[in-house]
Write a protein that holds these residues in place. Sequence first.
Motif, mmCIF file in Angstrom:
data_model
loop_
_atom_site.group_PDB
_atom_site.id
_atom_site.type_symbol
_atom_site.label_atom_id
_atom_site.label_comp_id
_atom_site.label_asym_id
_atom_site.label_seq_id
_atom_site.Cartn_x
_atom_site.Cartn_y
_atom_site.Cartn_z
ATOM 1 N N THR A 63 0.880 -1.163 0.000
ATOM 2 C CA THR A 63 0.000 0.000 0.000
ATOM 3 C C THR A 63 0.916 1.210 0.000
ATOM 4 O O THR A 63 1.705 1.400 0.931
ATOM 5 C CB THR A 63 -0.924 0.012 1.232
ATOM 6 O OG1 THR A 63 -1.707 -1.186 1.226
ATOM 7 C CG2 THR A 63 -1.849 1.229 1.204
ATOM 8 N N MET A 109 -3.570 -3.017 -8.299
ATOM 9 C CA MET A 109 -4.932 -3.394 -7.912
ATOM 10 C C MET A 109 -5.815 -2.167 -7.677
ATOM 11 O O MET A 109 -7.035 -2.260 -7.793
ATOM 12 C CB MET A 109 -4.895 -4.253 -6.643
ATOM 13 C CG MET A 109 -4.119 -5.538 -6.844
ATOM 14 S SD MET A 109 -3.761 -6.510 -5.352
ATOM 15 C CE MET A 109 -4.860 -5.974 -4.125
ATOM 16 N N GLN A 110 -5.194 -1.032 -7.333
ATOM 17 C CA GLN A 110 -5.954 0.175 -7.005
ATOM 18 C C GLN A 110 -5.046 1.385 -7.183
ATOM 19 O O GLN A 110 -3.874 1.339 -6.830
ATOM 20 C CB GLN A 110 -6.409 0.082 -5.550
ATOM 21 C CG GLN A 110 -7.017 1.326 -4.962
ATOM 22 C CD GLN A 110 -7.279 1.146 -3.468
ATOM 23 O OE1 GLN A 110 -7.804 0.118 -3.051
ATOM 24 N NE2 GLN A 110 -6.905 2.125 -2.679
ATOM 25 N N GLY A 111 -5.571 2.457 -7.744
ATOM 26 C CA GLY A 111 -4.835 3.712 -7.854
ATOM 27 C C GLY A 111 -3.941 3.797 -9.072
ATOM 28 O O GLY A 111 -4.034 2.993 -9.994
ATOM 29 N N GLU A 124 -5.049 0.994 -12.497
ATOM 30 C CA GLU A 124 -5.700 -0.222 -11.999
ATOM 31 C C GLU A 124 -5.825 -1.253 -13.116
ATOM 32 O O GLU A 124 -6.281 -0.953 -14.209
ATOM 33 C CB GLU A 124 -7.081 0.144 -11.464
ATOM 34 C CG GLU A 124 -7.743 -0.943 -10.687
ATOM 35 C CD GLU A 124 -9.009 -0.456 -10.015
ATOM 36 O OE1 GLU A 124 -10.032 -1.157 -10.130
ATOM 37 O OE2 GLU A 124 -8.975 0.619 -9.388
ATOM 38 N N ASN A 134 3.672 7.307 -5.491
ATOM 39 C CA ASN A 134 2.253 7.630 -5.623
ATOM 40 C C ASN A 134 2.125 9.141 -5.552
ATOM 41 O O ASN A 134 2.270 9.734 -4.494
ATOM 42 C CB ASN A 134 1.449 6.966 -4.500
ATOM 43 C CG ASN A 134 -0.026 7.315 -4.550
ATOM 44 O OD1 ASN A 134 -0.472 8.072 -5.410
ATOM 45 N ND2 ASN A 134 -0.787 6.781 -3.625
ATOM 46 N N GLU A 140 -5.087 9.245 -3.603
ATOM 47 C CA GLU A 140 -5.630 8.015 -3.014
ATOM 48 C C GLU A 140 -4.520 6.972 -2.891
ATOM 49 O O GLU A 140 -3.588 6.960 -3.696
ATOM 50 C CB GLU A 140 -6.749 7.448 -3.897
ATOM 51 C CG GLU A 140 -7.928 8.371 -4.090
ATOM 52 C CD GLU A 140 -8.694 8.633 -2.797
ATOM 53 O OE1 GLU A 140 -8.814 7.704 -1.977
ATOM 54 O OE2 GLU A 140 -9.150 9.781 -2.611
ATOM 55 N N VAL A 156 -2.360 3.626 -3.367
ATOM 56 C CA VAL A 156 -2.147 2.667 -4.457
ATOM 57 C C VAL A 156 -1.903 1.312 -3.806
ATOM 58 O O VAL A 156 -1.163 1.211 -2.832
ATOM 59 C CB VAL A 156 -0.920 3.068 -5.313
ATOM 60 C CG1 VAL A 156 -0.594 1.985 -6.331
ATOM 61 C CG2 VAL A 156 -1.149 4.397 -5.996
ATOM 62 N N LYS A 157 -2.534 0.265 -4.340
ATOM 63 C CA LYS A 157 -2.285 -1.104 -3.876
ATOM 64 C C LYS A 157 -1.696 -1.886 -5.042
ATOM 65 O O LYS A 157 -2.231 -1.878 -6.145
ATOM 66 C CB LYS A 157 -3.564 -1.779 -3.390
ATOM 67 C CG LYS A 157 -4.008 -1.283 -2.029
ATOM 68 C CD LYS A 157 -4.963 -2.272 -1.403
ATOM 69 C CE LYS A 157 -5.389 -1.808 -0.041
ATOM 70 N NZ LYS A 157 -4.428 -2.086 0.997
#
Length: 141
Positions: free
Chosen positions: A70, A91-93, A108, A124, A128, A130-131
């Motif tokens: 994360t 997975m995210q961001g 993503e 990042n 938000e 990032v994953k």
Amino acid sequence: LPIGVLKQIADALGVHMHWFFHQGTDGPAAERDVIVRAGNRRNLTFTGLGIAEELLSPNLSGPLELLISTIHPGADSEFYAHDGAEAGLVMQGTLELWIGDRKFELGEGDSFAFTSTEPHRCANRGSEPVKVFWVITPPHY
């Protein structure tokens, strides 16, 4: 603490970087060498750097290491290199990834793979977290 500095500290102490991971609660003895339950993950937080990592691998004695990172807004890993190869999935961001002198912006669902001996870095710049799901061989931590 930059990851490269943590690696230097681990080398000086004669321990693997996984020594710094906070141990999760052990699962049943019959599955500890194969399964990591979600609530039993070992965690490592780079205080001040804005990166937290969850170790998904049951141990680091095999050929692969699985992690979820994360990366909080404003976080930057700084450049580092090590033996092996790695691949990942955002997975995210939105992830900024540098491999050598090349810079990539990944969203993503985007994935990547590279040789870890090349200096690499991730950041990042968004608002938000990032994953990123990582696969690293041989285990780095």
